[in-house]
Design an enzyme around this catalytic site. Structure first.
Site, PDB file in Angstrom:
ATOM      1  N   ASN A  94      37.718  62.264  89.494  1.00  0.00           N
ATOM      2  CA  ASN A  94      39.114  62.303  89.031  1.00  0.00           C
ATOM      3  C   ASN A  94      39.703  60.923  88.744  1.00  0.00           C
ATOM      4  O   ASN A  94      40.602  60.795  87.925  1.00  0.00           O
ATOM      5  CB  ASN A  94      39.994  63.110  89.993  1.00  0.00           C
ATOM      6  CG  ASN A  94      39.930  62.623  91.423  1.00  0.00           C
ATOM      7  OD1 ASN A  94      39.081  61.807  91.781  1.00  0.00           O
ATOM      8  ND2 ASN A  94      40.818  63.124  92.251  1.00  0.00           N
ATOM      9  N   GLU A 123      37.103  60.119 102.365  1.00  0.00           N
ATOM     10  CA  GLU A 123      38.362  60.496 101.715  1.00  0.00           C
ATOM     11  C   GLU A 123      38.122  61.875 101.116  1.00  0.00           C
ATOM     12  O   GLU A 123      37.505  61.999 100.061  1.00  0.00           O
ATOM     13  CB  GLU A 123      38.714  59.497 100.594  1.00  0.00           C
ATOM     14  CG  GLU A 123      38.966  58.088 101.079  1.00  0.00           C
ATOM     15  CD  GLU A 123      40.295  57.928 101.784  1.00  0.00           C
ATOM     16  OE1 GLU A 123      41.104  58.884 101.772  1.00  0.00           O
ATOM     17  OE2 GLU A 123      40.533  56.856 102.360  1.00  0.00           O
ATOM     18  N   CYS A 144      43.471  64.800  94.948  1.00  0.00           N
ATOM     19  CA  CYS A 144      43.252  65.319  96.310  1.00  0.00           C
ATOM     20  C   CYS A 144      44.516  65.330  97.161  1.00  0.00           C
ATOM     21  O   CYS A 144      44.662  66.159  98.050  1.00  0.00           O
ATOM     22  CB  CYS A 144      42.153  64.534  97.001  1.00  0.00           C
ATOM     23  SG  CYS A 144      42.352  62.761  96.847  1.00  0.00           S
ATOM     24  N   GLU A 147      41.739  53.522 102.823  1.00  0.00           N
ATOM     25  CA  GLU A 147      41.542  52.673 101.648  1.00  0.00           C
ATOM     26  C   GLU A 147      42.877  52.032 101.344  1.00  0.00           C
ATOM     27  O   GLU A 147      43.934  52.595 101.658  1.00  0.00           O
ATOM     28  CB  GLU A 147      41.026  53.507 100.470  1.00  0.00           C
ATOM     29  CG  GLU A 147      39.604  53.997 100.764  1.00  0.00           C
ATOM     30  CD  GLU A 147      38.898  54.649  99.601  1.00  0.00           C
ATOM     31  OE1 GLU A 147      39.538  55.427  98.879  1.00  0.00           O
ATOM     32  OE2 GLU A 147      37.701  54.393  99.436  1.00  0.00           O
TER      33      GLU A 147
END
Length: 498
Positions: free
Chosen positions: A161, A258, A292, A472
């Protein structure tokens, strides 16, 4: 690659693997997979997965680069990283066009993604010279100090994505700390990570510092099991995340995960309604809903439900869907045909379970004949949703907003937290005490107050519960790409009990 502004014209000719400072031709072309351009459905190129020998070569090249790079001072690393950020800024439009061709998102969004990428590299370039340890005074003039040292060769496994942005998000903190990286993009979006590899090379990193290996699950497995790898950072689905963790455990490698989400967005009746509506649209329709951290469970307080639905539906119907290369387009094609069918299947199932489709949710055919085979779905708003419906419990990863009503703060918090995920969350209210109270009680790695889906690189991003762990972005990510060494210095004589 030959560049043209229009959709359906990009030709990918060069090999998409990169190690030892150059693009590398694949050894075995037998099990290649076609890569499609989402907006047109045409084959863009072939993705040829790397086998054991190639993965080994890439990791060895990363290791030799790591030995050189880790000896540099933070200032020296920073200078090279700032140069990489500058080159990305300069080539922003070219990279964005390649991203659009491969991923299907609108050019307007892709340009933002590329900006986020160079900002991330710039941010960690700024942190690189500040990495330092502690000095601890001990009795009798003795002392100890700590050193923050790199891990070695890190593996990054990206999602489809945000192909370029994720490559930057993983490589920048890794490199700032003195590590090398072998990056594996999603097999569906193999095109842009190698552009980042070339930019790092041009900026002056040692050959092999950032490498790209193409492939799917098998190649990922080879990376996770390789004895020379110190850490794996993975972005993707929960089932794959579990496998990555299991494989990394065999070699006791560090892991950052993640993973997915089914995030709640809570809209109270005292909100600034205009902003809440904009927030709900941003929380559901960016990148065709393939995000997400999207707030796909929109809880609206009963009193304002009619106004909210009327306005959200009106604006959702007005979203320009079509050619991703057009500046006016705000939503384009989903990543693949199977994914499009899966999203349409979720909508059909929602209908069967009693949800009401207020708009969209159908395969969309743009007027432009060259887009007739693209994977377009019209943005969809579902009303009459209940907490036990599949569309409310499972991550759809498409342009589908599920709207639910609620009465009290206590009730909505309990319902919002009733999920195995915990990536993001949001609350719209004018009541400052309630905003912070709700944020404190939501079980998620991020909570947005009176906004949604803003992700500055200075701010940590990551999940609670099954949405993963590790972070992150932000300063804290340095912890996840380095290790601490304690050095104890005795200035006197050894006191022995023997």
């Amino acid at each position: 690659m030959s560049y043209s502004v229009s959709t359906g014209t990009l030709v990918v000719k060069e090999p998409l693997n990169f190690w030892a400072g150059a693009r590398v031709k694949p050894k075995d072309t037998n099990n290649s997979e076609p890569v499609y351009e989402p907006a047109t459905g045409r084959v863009l190129c072939d993705m040829i997965p790397c086998g054991e020998e190639e993965v080994d070569e890439a990791i060895k090249s990363a290791h030799s680069a790591y030995l050189k790079w880790s000896k540099l001072s933070g200032m020296e690393r920073a200078r090279i990283m700032l140069e990489a950020a500058r080159i990305i800024r300069e080539r922003r439009d070219e990279i964005a066009r390649a991203e659009v061709t491969n991923n299907g998102k609108s050019i307007t969004e892709a340009q933002v993604d590329i900006d986020v990428a160079w900002q991330c590299i710039e941010y960690y370039a700024g942190i690189a010279p500040t990495l330092s340890g502690q000095h601890i005074q001990l009795p009798g003039g003795s002392f100890a100090y700590t050193r923050r040292e790199p891990l070695g060769v890190c593996v990054g496994i990206g999602a489809w994505n945000y192909p370029f942005q994720i490559a930057a998000w993983k490589s920048a903190p890794a490199m700032a700390c003195g590590n090398a990286m072998v990056f594996k993009p999603s097999p569906m979006t193999p095109v842009t990570a190698v552009m980042l590899a070339e930019i790092y090379k041009e900026a002056g990193v040692p050959d092999g510092l950032f490498n790209v290996v193409q492939g799917g699950a098998e190649t990922g497995g080879l990376l996770c099991h390789h004895p020379m790898v110190a850490k794996v950072s993975f972005t993707g689905s929960v089932p794959t995340g579990k496998k990555v963790m299991e494989m990394a455990a065999k070699g006791v490698k560090q892991v950052t995960l993640e993973l997915g989400g089914k995030s709640p967005l809570i809209i109270f009746k005292d909100c600034e309604l205009e902003n809440a509506i904009k927030g709900a649209l941003m929380a559901n329709f960016l990148t065709q809903g393939e995000v997400c951290c999207n707030g796909t469970r929109v809880f609206v307080q009963r009193e304002i439900m009619p106004q909210f639905l009327e306005e959200v539906v009106k604006r959702t119907k007005a979203i320009p869907v079509g050619d991703p290369m057009c500046e006016e387009t705000r939503m384009s094609a989903l990543i693949s045909k199977p994914h499009m069918e899966k999203v349409l299947g979720f909508i059909k199932q929602a209908r069967e379970q009693g949800a009401k489709v207020l708009c969209g949710g159908e395969q969309f055919l743009p007027n432009d004949p060259k887009l007739k085979d693209g994977y377009f779905v019209s943005p969809c708003v579902l009303d009459n949703c209940r907490d036990d419906m599949t569309c409310v419990k499972e991550e759809i990863f498409g342009p589908v907003m599920s709207v639910l009503s609620f009465d009290t703060e206590e009730e909505v918090l309990q319902r919002a937290n009733n999920t195995t995920f915990g990536l993001a969350s949001g609350v719209f209210t004018r009541d400052i005490a309630r905003a912070h109270r709700v944020a404190a009680n939501l079980q998620a790695g991020t909570c947005y107050i009176n906004n949604y889906n803003v992700g500055p690189v200075e701010v940590p991003f990551g999940g609670y519960k099954m949405s993963g762990f590790g972070r992150e972005n932000g300063q804290v990510t340095i912890e996840y790409y380095s290790q601490l060494k304690t050095v104890v210095v005795e200035m006197g004589d050894v006191e022995s009990i023997f």
